[in-house]
Scaffold this motif. Structure first.
Motif, PDB file in Angstrom:
ATOM      1  N   SER A 190       3.021   6.419  -5.282  1.00  0.00           N
ATOM      2  CA  SER A 190       2.965   6.748  -6.704  1.00  0.00           C
ATOM      3  C   SER A 190       1.670   7.454  -7.089  1.00  0.00           C
ATOM      4  O   SER A 190       1.609   8.123  -8.124  1.00  0.00           O
ATOM      5  N   GLU A 191       0.631   7.333  -6.248  1.00  0.00           N
ATOM      6  CA  GLU A 191      -0.657   7.961  -6.542  1.00  0.00           C
ATOM      7  C   GLU A 191      -0.924   9.198  -5.693  1.00  0.00           C
ATOM      8  O   GLU A 191      -1.978   9.825  -5.816  1.00  0.00           O
ATOM      9  N   VAL A 212       0.840  -1.203   0.000  1.00  0.00           N
ATOM     10  CA  VAL A 212       0.000   0.000   0.000  1.00  0.00           C
ATOM     11  C   VAL A 212       0.874   1.252   0.000  1.00  0.00           C
ATOM     12  O   VAL A 212       0.582   2.227  -0.724  1.00  0.00           O
ATOM     13  N   GLU A 213       1.942   1.252   0.787  1.00  0.00           N
ATOM     14  CA  GLU A 213       2.834   2.412   0.817  1.00  0.00           C
ATOM     15  C   GLU A 213       3.437   2.677  -0.558  1.00  0.00           C
ATOM     16  O   GLU A 213       3.513   3.833  -1.001  1.00  0.00           O
ATOM     17  N   THR A 273      -2.062  -0.341  -9.060  1.00  0.00           N
ATOM     18  CA  THR A 273      -2.843   0.746  -8.479  1.00  0.00           C
ATOM     19  C   THR A 273      -3.569   0.209  -7.241  1.00  0.00           C
ATOM     20  O   THR A 273      -3.771  -1.003  -7.106  1.00  0.00           O
ATOM     21  N   LEU A 274      -3.964   1.112  -6.372  1.00  0.00           N
ATOM     22  CA  LEU A 274      -4.689   0.702  -5.176  1.00  0.00           C
ATOM     23  C   LEU A 274      -6.037   0.083  -5.518  1.00  0.00           C
ATOM     24  O   LEU A 274      -6.455  -0.898  -4.896  1.00  0.00           O
TER      25      LEU A 274
END
Length: 467
Positions: free
Chosen positions: A61-62, A55-56, A121-122
């Motif tokens: 990146s987002e 997640v980090e 991506t998340l």
């Protein structure tokens, strides 16, 4: 004796199997069922050591800063999917048979475990995790298969296979997830490969491979347990109706004296324990200058593996003698307090004594959890029989409400972490662990309302019924 479950709602399409016609299971079929359950828990546990770091990486990146919230969402999505789709898979297996449903689940595992490791991506990670939970909602089908092929004398032992697979899977999963994360940083073989681009792909691929192996074994060694005449095509057993029945039965149980008391005790315990799933590595992975331990994925995987081993030892060797000596009611209270103490003490570690401290406190919570689960199930069964309730309905309501607590726990932990972790004591990274301890304390205090006199009456009633 007058029954007290006249107002409960039952699934009329449930299959009743004539024990005279029960087909004995081959060793191969039982091995497949063991593997299905173990892989389910490996899939749940394998992401725990690296989930926070994944997640980090993706959040960085987002431009996302709510790390704890996304960790909670990813953990909650898996449990929520299992909760929502278990009734669907169970109903489908009643209509088309257990074998195809179990195989579909294994195919889904193969695909979505790997997809999670390829997430860039998340939202992709969230979708892959949810879909993995959807296809891992077939543990109830594995239990139903065992029920189909076992006579009453075999049933308890074979159901014990499911429990053993749970414990083994939760021990192996985190260990593999930690040891195989970021392989390019540890072994030259993986440098310049896809495993350097996606540092958490390797453990996910291994989980997919294990699922594929189980699928191949199932194709060869897993016969269908339901003959065509035993299958039911009941359009009344829709997903909507099953969810409604689950709600009605759960609500009914929460208003029924000692039964409700035990279920509330178990819900509070599960809620507090699953908060820890989301926040534990948020703390251990935090830099030491910020109060954390600076652990990496492998460190966290080893800790959770030790938690699993301690739990297996507790349930395998300690629960029997301790129940005989102290009784299930006293053990229930003791287990909640012991677990709460371990959870509260987690963030008070000092870097120079980190391993001694963290193994000690996780040992406390692991032993506490290992004592709590069988003690609560034993008490629930005793009071259900004594008060004239259908045992399956009581256990089903307890499981449904426990699943609901497992959904709320991680997301609640993530939210509390985001709100408090950068504050000052006591409203800082300690807060979420204090919340865990508070919930355990409430669970323990509530269990004290279950008097020994009531338990003696329940045991006497059960003894007279057996005579």
């Amino acid at each position: 004796m007058c029954s007290k479950f006249d107002n409960l709602v039952f699934d009329e399409g449930a299959i009743m199997v004539d024990t005279d016609k029960v087909k004995d299971a081959s060793k191969g079929a039982l091995i497949v069922l063991f593997l299905v359950t173990m892989i389910d828990m490996i899939g749940f546990g394998i992401v725990i050591p690296f989930l926070t770091y994944l997640v980090e990486d993706l959040a960085g990146s987002e431009g996302v800063t709510e790390i704890g919230l996304w960790v909670g969402l990813l953990m909650t999505s898996y449990s929520a999917a299992q909760f929502l789709f278990s009734p669907f898979w169970g109903s489908l297996s009643d209509r088309i048979g257990r074998r195809p449903v179990l195989m579909v689940g294994l195919i889904g595992n193969t695909v979505f475990f790997a997809l999670f490791g390829l997430s860039n991506t998340l939202l992709m990670a969230l979708g892959a995790r949810f879909l993995a939970g959807v296809f891992n909602g077939n543990i109830a089908v594995a239990r139903a298969y065992i029920g189909d092929v076992s006579n009453p004398q075999q049933l308890a032992t074979r159901m014990g296979l499911i429990g053993a697979a749970f414990g083994l899977g939760f021990t192996i999963g985190p260990f593999l997830g930690g040891e195989l994360s970021a392989p390019a940083l540890r072994w030259e073989t993986f440098q310049g490969t896809i495993f350097e681009t996606y540092p958490y792909l390797l453990p996910c691929v291994l989980a997919s491979v294990l699922s594929t192996v189980s699928l191949l074994i199932a194709i060869r060694n897993l016969p269908e347990s339901l003959t065509p005449e035993m299958r039911k095509v009941d359009t009344s057993r829709t997903w909507k109706k099953q969810m409604k029945n689950m709600y009605v039965n759960s609500k009914k149980m929460l208003g029924e004296g000692s039964i409700a008391l035990i279920i509330w005790v178990a819900m509070l315990f599960t809620f507090g324990f699953t908060i820890m799933h989301a926040i534990f590595i948020l703390f251990t992975g935090m830099p030491t200058v910020d109060g954390g331990l600076g652990f990496n994925e492998a460190d966290n995987g080893r800790i959770f593996a030790m938690i699993g081993v301690t739990g297996i030892i507790t349930q395998g060797f300690l629960i029997g003698p301790m129940t005989k000596r102290f009784g299930s009611r006293k053990l229930l209270t003791f287990a909640a307090l012991l677990t709460g103490a371990g959870l509260v003490l987690i963030p008070y570690s000092q870097p120079e004594y980190a391993w001694i401290h963290i193994l000690s406190v996780t040992g406390l919570l692991s032993i506490g959890s290992g004592l709590f689960q069988p003690s609560s199930s034993t008490l629930l069964a005793q009071f259900a029989k004594a008060e004239g309730y259908e045992l399956g309905v009581v256990m089903g309501a307890n499981e449904s409400l426990g699943a609901f607590a497992r959904i709320l726990g991680p997301i609640s932990g993530g939210i509390v972490w985001v709100m408090t972790s950068s504050g000052t004591y006591p409203w800082d990274y300690h807060t979420a662990f204090h919340l865990c301890g508070l919930l355990m304390l409430c669970s323990a205090l509530l269990s004290l309302k279950l008097s020994d006199a009531e338990l003696i009456d329940a045991n006497n009633t059960n003894s007279s019924q057996e005579e």
